[in-house]
Scaffold this active site. Structure first.
Site, mmCIF file in Angstrom:
data_model
loop_
_atom_site.group_PDB
_atom_site.id
_atom_site.type_symbol
_atom_site.label_atom_id
_atom_site.label_comp_id
_atom_site.label_asym_id
_atom_site.label_seq_id
_atom_site.Cartn_x
_atom_site.Cartn_y
_atom_site.Cartn_z
ATOM 1 N N ASP A 87 -52.656 -22.602 20.015
ATOM 2 C CA ASP A 87 -51.738 -23.608 19.997
ATOM 3 C C ASP A 87 -51.384 -23.955 21.406
ATOM 4 O O ASP A 87 -50.572 -24.923 21.686
ATOM 5 C CB ASP A 87 -50.312 -22.956 19.353
ATOM 6 C CG ASP A 87 -49.803 -21.841 19.783
ATOM 7 O OD1 ASP A 87 -50.274 -21.181 20.648
ATOM 8 O OD2 ASP A 87 -48.585 -21.458 19.443
ATOM 9 N N SER A 88 -52.046 -23.322 22.400
ATOM 10 C CA SER A 88 -51.981 -23.683 23.902
ATOM 11 C C SER A 88 -52.228 -25.165 23.708
ATOM 12 O O SER A 88 -52.118 -25.844 24.867
ATOM 13 C CB SER A 88 -52.819 -22.774 24.756
ATOM 14 O OG SER A 88 -54.012 -22.629 24.072
ATOM 15 N N ASP B 39 -54.999 -20.530 15.473
ATOM 16 C CA ASP B 39 -53.653 -19.801 15.729
ATOM 17 C C ASP B 39 -52.677 -20.530 15.043
ATOM 18 O O ASP B 39 -52.672 -21.669 14.742
ATOM 19 C CB ASP B 39 -53.546 -20.341 17.309
ATOM 20 C CG ASP B 39 -52.686 -19.377 18.016
ATOM 21 O OD1 ASP B 39 -52.372 -18.357 17.559
ATOM 22 O OD2 ASP B 39 -52.438 -19.796 19.271
ATOM 23 N N GLU C 281 -50.598 -9.807 25.717
ATOM 24 C CA GLU C 281 -50.434 -11.065 26.720
ATOM 25 C C GLU C 281 -49.100 -10.605 27.590
ATOM 26 O O GLU C 281 -48.416 -10.209 27.305
ATOM 27 C CB GLU C 281 -50.162 -12.251 26.023
ATOM 28 C CG GLU C 281 -49.895 -13.454 26.847
ATOM 29 C CD GLU C 281 -49.832 -14.867 26.429
ATOM 30 O OE1 GLU C 281 -50.113 -15.162 25.356
ATOM 31 O OE2 GLU C 281 -49.518 -15.962 27.254
HETATM 32 O O1 KIV Z 1 -52.773 -20.344 22.326
HETATM 33 C C1 KIV Z 1 -53.520 -19.435 22.863
HETATM 34 O O2 KIV Z 1 -54.145 -20.108 23.766
HETATM 35 C C2 KIV Z 1 -53.428 -18.110 22.832
HETATM 36 C C3 KIV Z 1 -54.168 -17.366 23.791
HETATM 37 C C4 KIV Z 1 -53.619 -17.723 25.279
HETATM 38 C C5 KIV Z 1 -54.011 -15.944 23.710
HETATM 39 O O3 KIV Z 1 -52.802 -17.743 22.137
#
Ligand code: KIV
Length: 274
Positions: free
Chosen positions: A25-26, A64, A163
């Protein structure tokens, strides 16, 4: 593990040997330009998952779960997790949270959907955590992260992202848990490492957290490539014969000096953009 958000990047990262592609979700921050991951919707995640699945051939694919797609109830979380597999063509889902998410993880994993956990700095809780801050620096906090990691593993997660926690704590959790740990900003002693692909490839020059290593400078190279394209169009060097069909007749008028604005005024039109 690296993040991927579209088919082209998925193909490139898969070919580069990524074992796990995480549709994170980044994408809210690096693709959509938001300040946090909170505005990302389930439908947006499914759209990106489908694209990544089309581009990838061999990597394990993890979707995610976005903010509010799993927090309300375990039943709703299960239904939404199912969409990642049935519509998004993912192999597993990831969700953030520790002991408070154990019931939800148990419900999803119990239905045959592999769940990856995520503890420590959990970006969907950015406001509760008071910002994107390293977690577990103080002993009391470290104990909480450790018991969260235990709860996630006991609930049936098959792997866990650690994290933004101190290296010693990540090392301790990795030694204790029966499932693989995947670190980001958690030091070298995790079983695996994950980075946001835009960070790793140098596409986010204005935002380089300490835990990121940029293995390329795609942003700068992209800017330079665009400058060359623009110049060659202005010079008449592009497109050349090899990029064109038929024979190129002699130019009857010289290229318009002054770029887009001049081209637009030559055809008697307002430029679409400055
Ligand atoms: O959303 C994301 O990219 C993440 C990673 C940084 C682990 O959760």
């Amino acid at each position: 593990m690296v993040t991927a958000y579209d088919a082209t990047f998925a193909r490139m990262l898969d070919q580069g040997g990524a074992e796990i592609l995480l549709v994170g979700d980044s994408l809210g921050m690096v693709v959509q330009g938001q300040d946090t991951t909170l505005p990302v919707t389930l439908d947006e995640m499914i759209y990106h998952c489908r694209a990544v699945a089309r581009g990838s051939k061999r990597a394990h694919l993890v979707g995610d779960m976005p903010f509010m797609s799993y927090q309300v109830s375990a039943e709703e979380a299960l239904r939404n997790a199912g969409r990642f597999l049935s519509e998004g063509a993912m192999h597993a889902v990831k969700l953030e949270g520790g002991a408070e998410m154990a019931g939800t993880i148990r419900r999803i994993a119990g239905a045959g959907i592999p769940v990856m956990g995520h503890v420590g700095l959990t970006p969907q809780s950015v406001h509760a955590l008071g910002g994107f801050k390293v977690q577990g620096k103080r002993e009391e906090e470290a104990q909480r992260v450790l018991s969260d990691a235990r709860a996630v593993a006991e609930a049936g997660a098959y792997a866990i992202v650690l994290e933004g926690i101190p290296s010693e704590l990540a090392s301790r959790i990795t030694a204790e848990l029966p499932i693989p740990t995947i670190g980001i900003g958690a030091g070298p002693h995790c079983d695996g490492q994950v980075l946001v692909c835009y960070d790793l490839l140098g596409l986010t020059p204005e935002r380089v957290p300490r835990f990121v290593k940029q293995y390329e400078s795609f942003y700068e190279r992209g800017v330079a490539a665009l400058a060359r394209f623009r110049q060659e169009v202005r010079d008449g060097a592009f497109p050349a014969a090899e990029h064109s069909f038929g024979t190129i007749p002699e130019r009857s008028t010289p290229p318009a000096p002054g770029g887009l604005a001049a081209v637009a005024s030559a055809v008697g039109d307002e430029p679409v953009r400055g």
